[in-house]
Design a protein around this motif. Sequence first.
Motif, PDB file in Angstrom:
ATOM      1  N   SER A 251       0.827  -1.208   0.000  1.00  0.00           N
ATOM      2  CA  SER A 251       0.000   0.000   0.000  1.00  0.00           C
ATOM      3  C   SER A 251       0.856   1.251   0.000  1.00  0.00           C
ATOM      4  O   SER A 251       0.397   2.332  -0.365  1.00  0.00           O
ATOM      5  CB  SER A 251      -0.926   0.002   1.219  1.00  0.00           C
ATOM      6  OG  SER A 251      -0.168  -0.011   2.413  1.00  0.00           O
TER       7      SER A 251
ATOM      8  N   GLN B  11      -3.054   6.499  -6.662  1.00  0.00           N
ATOM      9  CA  GLN B  11      -3.870   6.750  -5.478  1.00  0.00           C
ATOM     10  C   GLN B  11      -4.567   5.499  -4.961  1.00  0.00           C
ATOM     11  O   GLN B  11      -5.227   5.544  -3.921  1.00  0.00           O
ATOM     12  CB  GLN B  11      -4.932   7.829  -5.788  1.00  0.00           C
ATOM     13  CG  GLN B  11      -4.347   9.150  -6.258  1.00  0.00           C
ATOM     14  CD  GLN B  11      -3.389   9.748  -5.251  1.00  0.00           C
ATOM     15  OE1 GLN B  11      -3.664   9.763  -4.038  1.00  0.00           O
ATOM     16  NE2 GLN B  11      -2.260  10.245  -5.739  1.00  0.00           N
ATOM     17  N   LEU B  12      -4.441   4.399  -5.674  1.00  0.00           N
ATOM     18  CA  LEU B  12      -5.125   3.183  -5.265  1.00  0.00           C
ATOM     19  C   LEU B  12      -4.212   2.307  -4.417  1.00  0.00           C
ATOM     20  O   LEU B  12      -2.995   2.281  -4.605  1.00  0.00           O
ATOM     21  CB  LEU B  12      -5.586   2.396  -6.493  1.00  0.00           C
ATOM     22  CG  LEU B  12      -6.624   3.085  -7.386  1.00  0.00           C
ATOM     23  CD1 LEU B  12      -7.039   2.160  -8.510  1.00  0.00           C
ATOM     24  CD2 LEU B  12      -7.834   3.521  -6.598  1.00  0.00           C
ATOM     25  N   ARG B  13      -4.814   1.569  -3.507  1.00  0.00           N
ATOM     26  CA  ARG B  13      -4.064   0.641  -2.673  1.00  0.00           C
ATOM     27  C   ARG B  13      -4.024  -0.724  -3.365  1.00  0.00           C
ATOM     28  O   ARG B  13      -5.042  -1.291  -3.712  1.00  0.00           O
ATOM     29  CB  ARG B  13      -4.730   0.494  -1.298  1.00  0.00           C
ATOM     30  CG  ARG B  13      -3.997  -0.463  -0.366  1.00  0.00           C
ATOM     31  CD  ARG B  13      -4.608  -0.427   1.006  1.00  0.00           C
ATOM     32  NE  ARG B  13      -5.955  -0.979   1.035  1.00  0.00           N
ATOM     33  CZ  ARG B  13      -6.232  -2.260   1.251  1.00  0.00           C
ATOM     34  NH1 ARG B  13      -5.249  -3.138   1.439  1.00  0.00           N
ATOM     35  NH2 ARG B  13      -7.480  -2.692   1.286  1.00  0.00           N
TER      36      ARG B  13
ATOM     37  N   SER C   4      -6.190  -3.419  -7.656  1.00  0.00           N
ATOM     38  CA  SER C   4      -6.129  -2.362  -6.642  1.00  0.00           C
ATOM     39  C   SER C   4      -7.535  -1.883  -6.311  1.00  0.00           C
ATOM     40  O   SER C   4      -8.507  -2.192  -7.011  1.00  0.00           O
ATOM     41  CB  SER C   4      -5.279  -1.178  -7.137  1.00  0.00           C
ATOM     42  OG  SER C   4      -4.009  -1.608  -7.568  1.00  0.00           O
ATOM     43  N   GLN C   5      -7.634  -1.114  -5.250  1.00  0.00           N
ATOM     44  CA  GLN C   5      -8.937  -0.572  -4.888  1.00  0.00           C
ATOM     45  C   GLN C   5      -8.766   0.761  -4.171  1.00  0.00           C
ATOM     46  O   GLN C   5      -7.700   1.081  -3.639  1.00  0.00           O
ATOM     47  CB  GLN C   5      -9.721  -1.529  -3.996  1.00  0.00           C
ATOM     48  CG  GLN C   5      -9.304  -1.540  -2.532  1.00  0.00           C
ATOM     49  CD  GLN C   5     -10.221  -2.375  -1.669  1.00  0.00           C
ATOM     50  OE1 GLN C   5     -11.047  -3.131  -2.162  1.00  0.00           O
ATOM     51  NE2 GLN C   5     -10.098  -2.243  -0.363  1.00  0.00           N
ATOM     52  N   THR C   6      -9.839   1.539  -4.167  1.00  0.00           N
ATOM     53  CA  THR C   6      -9.920   2.762  -3.400  1.00  0.00           C
ATOM     54  C   THR C   6     -11.355   2.931  -2.940  1.00  0.00           C
ATOM     55  O   THR C   6     -12.267   2.275  -3.449  1.00  0.00           O
ATOM     56  CB  THR C   6      -9.482   3.980  -4.233  1.00  0.00           C
ATOM     57  OG1 THR C   6      -9.409   5.131  -3.393  1.00  0.00           O
ATOM     58  CG2 THR C   6     -10.472   4.269  -5.355  1.00  0.00           C
ATOM     59  N   ARG C   7     -11.572   3.770  -1.957  1.00  0.00           N
ATOM     60  CA  ARG C   7     -12.919   3.996  -1.440  1.00  0.00           C
ATOM     61  C   ARG C   7     -13.413   5.364  -1.890  1.00  0.00           C
ATOM     62  O   ARG C   7     -12.777   6.385  -1.623  1.00  0.00           O
ATOM     63  CB  ARG C   7     -12.923   3.901   0.088  1.00  0.00           C
ATOM     64  CG  ARG C   7     -14.315   4.010   0.716  1.00  0.00           C
ATOM     65  CD  ARG C   7     -14.252   3.805   2.218  1.00  0.00           C
ATOM     66  NE  ARG C   7     -13.899   2.444   2.557  1.00  0.00           N
ATOM     67  CZ  ARG C   7     -14.778   1.448   2.642  1.00  0.00           C
ATOM     68  NH1 ARG C   7     -16.053   1.656   2.373  1.00  0.00           N
ATOM     69  NH2 ARG C   7     -14.382   0.238   2.973  1.00  0.00           N
TER      70      ARG C   7
END
Length: 412
Positions: A140, A165-167, A188-191
């Motif tokens: 991350s 910007q994504l983890r 990857s994902q982001t909220r």
Amino acid sequence: MMSQSKEARPPMILRRRTNNHLPDEIVLEILARLPVKSVLRFRCVCKSWYSYITHPNFISTHLNHNHHHHHHDYVIHRPKSKSVSYHPPSRSNLQVCTLAFDRTFETISEFRIPFTFQSGYPRLVGSCNGILCFTDCVTSKSKDVYLWNPSIRKFKRLPDTCLTQLRTLVLGFGYDSQSNDYKVVRISQTRVKDVLAREVEVYSLSSDSWKRVGLGISWTPSAFSFSFNGILAFPFVSGHLHWMIEMTEEGGGQERRFTSMILSFDVNSEKFKELPLPDDEGSFIVTKCVTSFKGKLALIKFGFGVQPHSMLCSIWVMKEYGVLDSWNKLCVLPVDAFIDFTGFTNYGILLIQNMPRLVSTNCELERKYKSVLIDPETLHENEISIQVNYHLDVATYMESLALLDGANVVFH
């Protein structure tokens, strides 16, 4: 799989023939059968030899010959980056990969990882055709990814991803047999406004670039959390990468339901799909993971046994890829409650490390691991002496010339 193309044949080695010279075709056959170190030395014979040996077609031919005519009898093992052992590995130990025989784990040689990460803790993503893929354990915070071929002492840092910007959730590493290309997959994902958005990128070694691809499948709408089970390296089987996903779903009222799925990625077509899990009405399953067994997809389930504090390890093998009815339970092994399941070798031998036990050494008590090789088909066990006191990552390995002709590759 990796045949030479007729459109881009490398130059012939010998321009003039005398009675003392072998035909070009025979010379090329001999070169393709030689070990990597010998081939590398022959680059110095003349310019035409250098041009041929470094040509992608010869590299593919040499690799193809190794696949069909040599045993895959090497295995790389190294300390896991995040260990729960009583004696966690030092950073110097984490920088070393050990090459060993597949059947016995007898050490052949050691390689020092020639690059470093921000956290200091490299994580092995996978191994394919002699190339090892590493990333930072703290994914991350750092998105560095390296490809490394120890047999030719060359490595390559992948270009930065555009999704800064994504983890990063998970990566995978595989080989595209149709285009003779190596690919790294990053999920990857982001909220965004309390909604998890997921993105997928694929890196191609031939183009040396990342591109976005669609996931193509919808997650269960009621699933509010999920995780990738990374007990073992995510397997590359039948041209596909695989991840075990464990989800928690909201049921009616306050009920929660735990479900699992195998996410599959076709490295050639770059398409995702969900693979079926075998029906098993056995004991309560604590966790499960995917791996490979003799070139086939395998599923490992850990559940509680009948005796207190005992556990059972059931091993399933998918005989025909993608077919639900082809899942076959290979065996059920009684295991200690606390073990480190390391994985299978190419011969189908299972390596298990038990948690450290107190052993008397020179009138002092020390905690030591017990490492065991198990044949799941005969259930024969053989204790081995791996001189480490922490958990291991294991990957099958073979010598190759892959990365020899790549751009932006560093020799060390």
